[in-house]
Structure formats: structure tokens, C-alpha cells
Design a protein around this motif. Structure first.
Motif, PDB file in Angstrom:
ATOM      1  N   LEU A   1       0.847  -1.185   0.000  1.00  0.00           N
ATOM      2  CA  LEU A   1       0.000   0.000   0.000  1.00  0.00           C
ATOM      3  C   LEU A   1       0.895   1.252   0.000  1.00  0.00           C
ATOM      4  O   LEU A   1       1.744   1.401   0.882  1.00  0.00           O
ATOM      5  CB  LEU A   1      -0.903  -0.018   1.230  1.00  0.00           C
ATOM      6  CG  LEU A   1      -2.044   0.980   1.285  1.00  0.00           C
ATOM      7  CD1 LEU A   1      -3.065   0.689   0.186  1.00  0.00           C
ATOM      8  CD2 LEU A   1      -2.718   0.930   2.653  1.00  0.00           C
TER       9      LEU A   1
ATOM     10  N   THR B   1      -4.409  -0.570  -3.442  1.00  0.00           N
ATOM     11  CA  THR B   1      -5.228   0.353  -2.656  1.00  0.00           C
ATOM     12  C   THR B   1      -6.694  -0.059  -2.674  1.00  0.00           C
ATOM     13  O   THR B   1      -7.377  -0.031  -1.639  1.00  0.00           O
ATOM     14  CB  THR B   1      -5.059   1.789  -3.179  1.00  0.00           C
ATOM     15  OG1 THR B   1      -3.669   2.153  -3.147  1.00  0.00           O
ATOM     16  CG2 THR B   1      -5.858   2.778  -2.346  1.00  0.00           C
TER      17      THR B   1
ATOM     18  N   MET C   1      -4.287   5.655   4.590  1.00  0.00           N
ATOM     19  CA  MET C   1      -4.542   5.714   3.152  1.00  0.00           C
ATOM     20  C   MET C   1      -5.962   6.208   2.895  1.00  0.00           C
ATOM     21  O   MET C   1      -6.202   7.009   1.978  1.00  0.00           O
ATOM     22  CB  MET C   1      -4.334   4.337   2.521  1.00  0.00           C
ATOM     23  CG  MET C   1      -4.313   4.361   1.000  1.00  0.00           C
ATOM     24  SD  MET C   1      -2.803   5.154   0.382  1.00  0.00           S
ATOM     25  CE  MET C   1      -3.205   5.306  -1.356  1.00  0.00           C
TER      26      MET C   1
END
Length: 318
Positions: free
Chosen positions: A185, A209, A306
Motif C-alpha cells: 500500500l 489500494t 490511506m
């Protein structure tokens, strides 16, 4: 029980050895195993409305046709209306075209506004649109284009269309890639601003992702009774593969899946009854590991970091 246990063992072996499992060999073997789920019933999508992004070629075109054959009214979300008209003419059922560039968040908002104003209630969205730019390219909002098309655009479009999806046991499918297994990631560099740009790496990072955000998106959209899936099509022969990965296409060409085989699990996830459990990475109608031997898997903290970046970049409330 013994035949099913043997079938599961063979399925797992195909998966772990990669080449047989990701190629048309794996698809051909699995569909003859006793663990292969039944096909969706004919007409199961009669009266249903399904959005398919990137529907003018490859997996998107195959998905649109398969869903139409099951009775769905297919909504083609595409950049090129003329190409969409050609696809629409081949579909066995009704369709509607909506022009949208998934890499441009302003275009996504305009498309969502049009669908909210004039579109019907929706039963599923298939996020198939994809790209692998040859050089680092930015979206109109300044984000690396692969990440914008594969993550930011789909998140924003789905979020905006929640009023059309809510309360219908809707399904959202993000089409990923096996390349994501090779990448972690990109928490520290989501826009790929550091180091030498490599198109396959950018593509795989965005696909990783998608996979790692599954728990976050599943929780976010659960109140609207939406099940979220990521679908890995295996290695399929598509125009995108031929143009972006010519060496891979040449070497693996004889064993690549065709577009219909690559789209099969997407169609199954949309049409299967009862609705499959959401939240997993699927290939060949079964859930698969998101990482092998813990390699490149993300922590909960990394996912949340994220997600914060994605929410900020897409302009949605985290």
C-alpha cells in the motif's frame, strides 16, 4: 466430502502456483470442480439497473454483454459516447449511456448529478474503467492518473450515488489486477511523486489500494445495505494488456483468458442469489487471499492513513 476437499486442495494449488491459476488453465479446471458455484439463473436481473464503467472494450464490454443477457438494463459510463453506441447496439437488452471521465473528479460529479436527476434506482455498480499511462500523468485535480481512475473516481461516484443504491441490497464490484500482489500500500507516496515512474508499478499500487480499502468501504456503505467486492479477473487478453504490456502479452498470449472468462466472476457477483458475502477479494467465483504469506499486506493503521488521503483527495467526508 472427499471430492470437495480434493477440489479445494486443487483450487488452492492452482492459486498458489500463479501461472496455472491466473491463466485460462485455472478457469477451465475450476469450472469443472464440484466446488464451482452455479451460474446465475436466466432472467435473474430482469428489471435491475447496473452501472458498468469503462464498458467500451475488453472486460467492460464483456461484462456489459453478460449482464444484459441476464436481463439487466445496463448503464454504460464511458468517456466516448460513439464507442458506447457501438456496444449498445450489440447488447441483447436495454442500455443507457452516460459520459464520464473517471479520472476527472469534476466529470465524476457531473455524471453523478445527471444520474441522480434522471437515472433510475440502481442495483449494482461495476468499476471496471482502467488505464496504465506510459508516463506519469496527472488528473485535472493533480493526482497520479492510475490512482485517480482506479480509486478516487470510483469512491466518489459510489458515494454520490448512495441515494440511488440504498435499501436495494446493492452490490459494488471493483475490478482489480493480480499485479497488486507485488506491491505494498503506497501510504507514504500515494501520488507516486518519488523515484522513477514505472507504469506497471503505478497500476499495481492503485489496485493494492482498492483491495486494502475493502474493509473501510464495506463499513462506510453498509448502512445503505451495499455489499462491496474486489474482483481479480486473472490474466485476460484485452486491448489494455496488448497496448500496455506487449511483452507480457506476447509471452503469455497462448494461455491468457478471453474477455468473457475474465468477466465471469464480476457477472456472477452481480447476479448470484443469495447475494455473496461482501468484503472479499474474488477470482473464479471464490474468495482469495489478499496477500501471500503476509507479503505486502497492510496494517489497520496503514489502511486508515490511506483512507484519510483518499477521502481528502476525492472530497468526501472520511
Amino acid at each position: 466430502m472427499a471430492p470437495r476437499l480434493l477440489a479445494k486442495a486443487l483450487d488452492t494449488a492452482l492459486d498458489r502456483t500463479v501461472v496455472p491459476g491466473f491463466s485460462k488453465i485455472g478457469y477451465a479446471v475450476r469450472r469443472h470442480l464440484p466446488t464451482w458455484p452455479a451460474d446465475p439463473a436466466p432472467g435473474v436481473l430482469d428489471g435491475k439497473h447496473v452501472v458498468v464503467t469503462g464498458a467500451t472494450s475488453g472486460l467492460g464490454e464483456a461484462t456489459a454483454y453478460q449482464l444484459s443477457r441476464l436481463g439487466a438494463h445496463v448503464h454504460l459510463v464511458v468517456r466516448n459516447a460513439e464507442k458506447a453506441a457501438r456496444i449498445a447496439a450489440t447488447l441483447p437488452g436495454p442500455s443507457t449511456t452516460w459520459v464520464c471521465d473517471l479520472g476527472d473528479l469534476d466529470s465524476v460529479r457531473e455524471c453523478a448529478a445527471a444520474l441522480l436527476a434522471d437515472g433510475p434506482p440502481l442495483d449494482a455498480i461495476v468499476h471496471n474503467a482502467g488505464a496504465m499511462p506510459a508516463t506519469r500523468t496527472e488528473s485535472p485535480q493533480g493526482h497520479e492518473l492510475s490512482m485517480s481512475i482506479h480509486v478516487l473516481g470510483p469512491v466518489l461516484l459510489t458515494d454520490l450515488l448512495l441515494p440511488k443504491l440504498a435499501g436495494r441490497e446493492a452490490r459494488v464490484v471493483l475490478v482489480t489486477s493480480g499485479g497488486m500482489y507485488a506491491q505494498a500500500l503506497p501510504v507514504e507516496d500515494p501520488d507516486y511523486e518519488r523515484g522513477e515512474y514505472a507504469p506497471p508499478t503505478a497500476y499495481a499500487r492503485s489496485k493494492r489500494t482498492q483491495v486494502e480499502l475493502l474493509p473501510v468501504l464495506g463499513e462506510r456503505w453498509a448502512p445503505a445495505d451495499i455489499a462491496v467486492y474486489v474482483m481479480h479477473p486473472g490474466w485476460a487478453a484485452t486491448p489494455g494488456v496488448t497496448e500496455s504490456l506487449p511483452t507480457f502479452d506476447k509471452l503469455m498470449g497462448p494461455i491468457l483468458r478471453d474477455a468473457d472468462q475474465g468477466a465471469d466472476t464480476t457477472t456472477w457477483l452481480v447476479g448470484a442469489q443469495p447475494r455473496p458475502r461482501g468484503g472479499g477479494l474474488w477470482m473464479d467465483r471464490a474468495e482469495r487471499p489478499t496477500a501471500y504469506f503476509g507479503r505486502n499486506g497492510a496494517t489497520s493503521d496503514e489502511r486508515q492513513r490511506m483512507w484519510q488521503w483518499v477521502a481528502d483527495a476525492a472530497g468526501v467526508t472520511p
